[in-house]
Design an enzyme around this catalytic site. Structure first.
Site, PDB file in Angstrom:
ATOM      1  N   LYS A  36     -17.438  -0.340   6.859  1.00 34.61           N
ATOM      2  CA  LYS A  36     -17.954  -1.377   5.953  1.00 34.61           C
ATOM      3  C   LYS A  36     -19.469  -1.221   5.770  1.00 34.61           C
ATOM      4  O   LYS A  36     -19.985  -1.350   4.655  1.00 34.61           O
ATOM      5  CB  LYS A  36     -17.610  -2.751   6.543  1.00 34.61           C
ATOM      6  N   MET A  74      24.450   8.474   0.466  1.00 31.34           N
ATOM      7  CA  MET A  74      24.367   9.793   1.094  1.00 31.34           C
ATOM      8  C   MET A  74      24.743   9.714   2.578  1.00 31.34           C
ATOM      9  O   MET A  74      25.396  10.616   3.114  1.00 31.34           O
ATOM     10  CB  MET A  74      22.960  10.381   0.917  1.00 31.34           C
ATOM     11  N   PHE A 133     -11.188  -6.936  14.538  1.00 33.83           N
ATOM     12  CA  PHE A 133     -10.144  -7.445  13.647  1.00 33.83           C
ATOM     13  C   PHE A 133      -9.757  -6.367  12.622  1.00 33.83           C
ATOM     14  O   PHE A 133     -10.618  -5.799  11.961  1.00 33.83           O
ATOM     15  CB  PHE A 133     -10.643  -8.711  12.927  1.00 33.83           C
ATOM     16  N   GLN A 134      -8.492  -6.080  12.517  1.00 35.51           N
ATOM     17  CA  GLN A 134      -7.923  -5.081  11.597  1.00 35.51           C
ATOM     18  C   GLN A 134      -8.525  -3.686  11.806  1.00 35.51           C
ATOM     19  O   GLN A 134      -8.735  -2.945  10.847  1.00 35.51           O
ATOM     20  CB  GLN A 134      -8.061  -5.534  10.141  1.00 35.51           C
ATOM     21  N   GLU A 177       0.810  -1.226   0.000  1.00 37.47           N
ATOM     22  CA  GLU A 177       0.000   0.000   0.000  1.00 37.47           C
ATOM     23  C   GLU A 177       0.839   1.270   0.000  1.00 37.47           C
ATOM     24  O   GLU A 177       0.382   2.323  -0.442  1.00 37.47           O
ATOM     25  CB  GLU A 177      -0.972  -0.003   1.190  1.00 37.47           C
TER      26      GLU A 177
END
Ligand SMILES: Cc1cc2nc3c(=O)[nH]c(=O)nc-3n(C[C@H](O)[C@H](O)[C@H](O)COP(=O)(O)OP(=O)(O)OC[C@H]3O[C@@H](n4cnc5c(N)ncnc54)[C@H](O)[C@@H]3O)c2cc1C
Ligand SMILES: Cc1ncc(C[n+]2csc(CCOP(=O)(O)OP(=O)(O)O)c2C)c(N)n1
Ligand SMILES: [Mg+2]
Length: 575
Positions: free
Chosen positions: A166, A479, A116-117, A54
């Site tokens: 949802k 760097m 959940f999540q 993501e």
């Protein structure tokens, strides 16, 4: 597209509204809490690009936005999907890039139950979004989407997140597009300066003997390239650009001096210190640009043209502030700017330039080694006449790109400036190519940053996206190694870096891949990549311990630059 005032699920309303906002592509990754929205995609003309992480989706949306000036869209599920977006959102926030991130959330009745999540992603992203929303009802979706797009692109652009539960995706509501138009009291993105402020600015310009324009990202965001050029020519004022302002004025224009700041041109930094008037146009005096603010441009008056009032006097105190859109302000000022003779000032700058040229790596004898600066310069020579976008990662290669790729047109460089996000280049390059399919897109990462998001090679293959990848492989987190060399007694702790065989890696994905070790092979390989009609990966194995010069050490004054040793030092154990 559904009729006005149709009754639809929240999911269908979401995509309908995106279509009406002009969205053609979205970058995303599915999961349980966003599944109703994914299910409804079958009714939509929007093309979904499946990413591999993501973070990649947010950088792709960001690259898409920077390539066009439009809004890029990224989609993820709740919990880990949403938290994986955090780096990309912060990257867009720091560089004022307009993206809309859509995340699924657990059902509204479960919020706060550690379902959940479940992650409080609006809480997490509060400081790194321009604005964010939690949507718990289908009838809030349309107005929220319209407002989110308006906020993302108006005024100072930035990322906006919409978290949709949802049940809001699944339940029905009426879509009334007109009634959902943004109504935001208190949000005033279209400010403009007072008449007296213009007068004060024009007076300072008239009186200046050594004026200098500091052009920033705001030039590109407001589309003020033409106005800037006309202003500079009419008032006879030279222009220095920030990293994010590159392309805001053609590099070949005689009034364009090049980049300012930590790795800017030495003559530019010296000119800033000697100027009697700085005109800061759409730039925010980042610390990479100013060095020590106590000793910054000590003898100059300052005019700041800036859309965000919060930037005025934030880092550098200014004498006159013109708050509003740069393009409109320059249009207003142009008829009143007078031609002035600045020959003495221009001659002084020409002297400073001549002094620096002798140290330029391009002018040093060929040692047989492959230098990153040479690779970038050859890439520029080969691609300069086309519609080319270079998308860099973060590190030494990024700075060499800024110095040795001469950008002539706006939005031809895409890079993470403010956050300095390694892993940005490949996904942002994918977004840029999707946005501008006719452009020749070159992704230029280091060996370190490339390994952070190289999983997106699969996205390129699955979506048949023709980007060219030029890895600047120096075997180091270069760097950081440079800082260790200069400031930590060459204690190369945790910076030597092994990589996979990038040619084999590319081939494992079915991508045509090359390794280049000699300068004479650079141009033919770049040509081969451009001619091939699929993606190409090139592993440029460059000098390991070269450094970026000049350099203003963190906290040092802008004129105290570390310069390239002369003659060129041979370093490292390369053949
Ligand atoms: C390794 C590394 C080294 C770096 N070295 C350098 C360096 O040497 N030199 C350098 O320049 N940078 C350097 N940077 C980048 C630096 O950190 C900043 O990102 C950069 O200087 C910011 O440029 P900016 O102010 O033009 O753009 P931004 O940070 O994007 O700011 C743009 C400004 O324009 C304003 N604006 C937006 N829209 C408008 C509008 N329509 N009208 C008016 N104003 C508007 C915004 O409000 C904002 O204040 C480096 C970054 C990294 C990662
Ligand atoms: C995500 C992230 N982690 C760490 C850093 C700190 N950092 C800045 S440049 C750099 C090294 C980059 O190495 P590489 O990608 O190989 O590019 P090079 O400098 O060698 O060109 C690091 C670790 C960063 N900018 N971003
Ligand atoms: Mg490296």
């Amino acid at each position: 597209m559904a009729n006005d005032k149709a009754t639809l699920t929240g999911s269908r309303i979401l995509w309908e509204c995106l279509e009406r906002e002009g969205v053609k592509h979205i970058f995303g990754y599915p999961g349980g809490a966003i599944l109703p929205a994914y299910d409804a995609l079958k009714h939509s003309s929007i093309h979904h690009i499946l990413v591999r992480h993501e973070q990649g989706a947010t950088h792709m949306a960001d690259g898409y936005a920077r390539a066009t000036g439009g809004v890029g869209v990224a989609v993820a599920t709740s919990g880990p999907g949403a938290t994986n977006m955090v780096t990309g959102i912060a990257t867009a926030m720091m560089d004022s890039s307009p993206i809309v991130c859509i995340t699924g959330q657990v059902g509204s009745k479960l919020i706060g139950s550690d379902a959940f999540q479940e992650t409080d992603i609006t809480g997490v992203t509060l400081p790194i979004t321009k604005h964010n929303y939690l949507v718990t009802r289908a009838d809030e979706v349309a107005a929220t989407v319209r407002e989110a797009f308006y906020v993302a692109k108006s005024g100072r652009p930035g990322p906006v997140l919409i978290d949709i539960t949802k049940d809001a995706q699944q339940s029905n509501a009426e879509l009334d597009w007109e009634a959902a138009a943004p109504k935001m009291r208190g949000y005033r993105p279209n400010l403009s300066p007072e008449k007296e402020e213009y007068e004060q600015a024009l007076q300072l310009i008239r009186n200046a003997k050594r004026p200098l324009i500091l052009g920033g990202h705001g030039i590109l965001i407001s589309g003020a390239e033409m106005e800037l050029q006309m202003f500079a020519e009419r008032a006879c004022v030279p222009v220095a650009l920030t990293l994010l302002g590159l392309g805001g004025m053609p590099a070949s224009h005689q009034l364009n001096l090049g980049m300012m700041g930590m790795h800017g041109e030495a003559w530019v930094n010296t000119a800033i210190q000697e100027a009697d008037l700085l005109l800061a146009f759409g730039m925010r005096f980042d610390d990479r640009v100013t060095g020590n603010i106590k000793t910054y441009a000590p003898n100059s008056k300052k005019i700041h043209v800036e859309i965000d009032p919060a930037e005025i006097n934030k880092n550098i105190k200014v004498d006159v502030a013109l708050v509003g859109d740069l393009r409109k302000i320059l249009q207003e000022m142009l008829p009143r700017v007078e031609a002035t003779d600045r020959r003495e000032w221009m001659a002084r700058i020409a002297d400073l330039k001549g002094d620096s040229a002798v140290r330029d790596i391009q002018n040093l004898p060929d040692s047989g080694h492959l230098y990153a600066a040479h690779v970038i310069n050859d890439l520029w020579r080969e691609t300069r006449h086309g519609d080319t976008i270079v998308v860099t990662d973060v590190g030494q290669h990024q700075m060499w790109e800024a110095q040795y790729y001469k950008h002539e047109t706006p939005r031809s460089l895409i890079t993470s400036g403010g956050l300095g996000t390694m892993g940005f280049a490949l996904p942002a390059g994918i977004g840029a190519k999707v946005a501008r399919p006719e452009a020749d897109v070159w992704v230029v990462p280091g060996d370190g940053g490339f390994q952070m998001t190289m999983c997106e090679l699969a996205t390129i293959v699955q979506e048949k996206i023709k980007v060219n990848i030029a890895i600047i492989n120096n075997g180091f987190l270069g760097m950081v190694r440079q800082w260790q060399e200069f400031f930590y007694d060459k204690n190369y702790e945790a910076t030597p870096l092994i990589s996979p065989d990038f040619v084999k890696l590319g081939e494992a994905y079915g991508i045509r891949s090359y390794a280049v070790k000699r300068r004479s092979d650079v141009v033919p390989t770049v040509q081969a990549a451009r001619e091939h009609n699929g993606p190409v990966l090139i592993d440029f194995q460059v000098e390991k311990e070269d450094s970026v010069y000049p350099m203003v050490a963190a906290g040092a004054s802008l004129h105290e630059m570390i310069r390239r040793p002369n003659p060129l030092m041979e370093t490292g154990d390369d053949e």
